[in-house]
Design an enzyme around this catalytic site. Structure first.
Site, PDB file in Angstrom:
ATOM      1  N   ASP A 105      -5.267  -3.724 -11.571  1.00  0.00           N
ATOM      2  CA  ASP A 105      -3.526  -4.018 -11.113  1.00  0.00           C
ATOM      3  C   ASP A 105      -3.020  -5.163 -10.968  1.00  0.00           C
ATOM      4  O   ASP A 105      -4.195  -6.598 -11.244  1.00  0.00           O
ATOM      5  CB  ASP A 105      -3.804  -4.174  -9.979  1.00  0.00           C
ATOM      6  N   HIS A 156       3.408  -0.166 -12.908  1.00  0.00           N
ATOM      7  CA  HIS A 156       3.710  -1.518 -11.672  1.00  0.00           C
ATOM      8  C   HIS A 156       4.655  -2.325 -11.405  1.00  0.00           C
ATOM      9  O   HIS A 156       4.744  -2.437 -10.724  1.00  0.00           O
ATOM     10  CB  HIS A 156       2.727  -1.806 -11.526  1.00  0.00           C
ATOM     11  N   HIS A 160       7.368  -6.826  -9.753  1.00  0.00           N
ATOM     12  CA  HIS A 160       6.175  -7.027  -8.623  1.00  0.00           C
ATOM     13  C   HIS A 160       7.145  -7.552  -7.177  1.00  0.00           C
ATOM     14  O   HIS A 160       6.515  -7.608  -6.564  1.00  0.00           O
ATOM     15  CB  HIS A 160       5.492  -7.653  -8.218  1.00  0.00           C
ATOM     16  N   HIS A 252      -8.091  -6.202  -9.699  1.00  0.00           N
ATOM     17  CA  HIS A 252      -6.784  -6.787 -10.083  1.00  0.00           C
ATOM     18  C   HIS A 252      -7.276  -7.162 -11.268  1.00  0.00           C
ATOM     19  O   HIS A 252      -8.578  -8.206 -11.412  1.00  0.00           O
ATOM     20  CB  HIS A 252      -5.973  -7.823  -9.057  1.00  0.00           C
TER      21      HIS A 252
END
Length: 282
Positions: A105, A156, A160, A252
């Site tokens: 991510d 995503h 964010h 991540h």
């Protein structure tokens, strides 16, 4: 459906099956302005957000836990899980006995993404990169490298926002559509089919907008909280002791220093393969 989809209640209803998302209005948007992202662990998850003092040190071979090998064709029941619940996010793969998934991510990132891509190529692993739209727009060459490596790219959001469920439907739709457009432009035509909410924060509005854009909602089931830099050993231990057939692992490549993540994956991935696990994509 309640306005807030509780991760605990969904997990209790999963039964280890894949949940295909059908992926409430709110108040004022609170956008993440930049810098190091707080990460994607679920609100209320335990674990320190402070770096471990000895976090960069790799564990000795004797400190690395053994991996519970999968049994091909056998899918162990998930404790506390009941019948599958449709309409929520996906926490597990459909279990075929050996398959697990790796998700990465908050990238792409010019330092971390190439290192993780190299590691995945070395072990012939395909992963799913959940990309922030503005990062994809800033690093189109990295988006192309991810796609060329056979990996999936998931939406995503564009900026964010960690308070995504508190945004209006129009704001949520803008976050998702801008991110998909940015990924498509950067990659030269790749269109995401998966969406992961920042922080794993879902509600009815998020899921409805997800569905309206033909995106499936994707969550995770193994979270080492690598974003908090808890130490290489902690990340390795979490992955190796909690991974079971059907697990979706969260890591991540963006949002800050990911040296611990890269070191931990260098240790954990070959051990999962040696134990008999195979990597699939949600």
């Amino acid at each position: 459906m309640n306005s807030r989809v509780s991760r605990r209640s969904v997990l209790l209803a999963l039964g280890g099956a894949s949940l295909l998302a059908a992926c409430g209005q709110s108040t004022t948007a609170a956008w993440h302005a930049g810098g190091g992202l707080p990460g994607d662990s679920h609100p209320g998850d335990t674990g320190s957000a402070e770096p471990s003092p000895s976090g960069s040190a790799e564990p000795s071979p004797s400190d690395i836990p053994s991996v519970a090998p999968p049994a091909p064709g056998q899918c162990p029941p998930i404790q506390g899980a009941g019948v599958p619940h449709h309409g929520g996010p996906q926490y597990y793969l459909p279990c075929h006995g050996t398959e697990i998934a790796l998700t990465i991510d908050d990238g792409p990132d010019p330092k971390n993404t190439p290192r993780i891509l190299g590691l995945l190529a070395k072990h012939n692993i395909q992963a799913t990169f959940c990309m922030i739209g503005r990062a994809a727009a800033a690093h189109p060459d990295l988006v192309k490298q991810v796609v060329a490596g056979g990996h999936h790219v998931a939406n995503h959001t564009y900026t964010h926002p960690l308070n995504l469920p508190k945004l209006t439907a129009a704001q949520i739709r803008d976050e998702l559509s801008r991110a998909s457009d940015a990924i498509s432009t950067a990659s030269g035509g790749y269109h995401p089919t998966l969406f992961r909410a920042p922080g794993g924060a879902w509600n009815t509005t998020v899921l409805n907008e997800c569905s309206a854009l033909s995106l499936r909602a994707l969550d995770w089931s193994v979270d080492p909280r690598d974003w908090s830099r808890p130490g290489v050993k902690h990340i390795v231990d979490t992955i190796l002791t909690r991974t079971r057939p059907g697990a979706i692992i969260l890591e991540h490549d963006g949002g800050g220093n990911r040296d611990q993540t890269v070191s931990a994956l260098t240790i954990a991935l070959p051990r999962l393969l040696d134990a008999g696990y195979t990597f699939a994509q949600p």
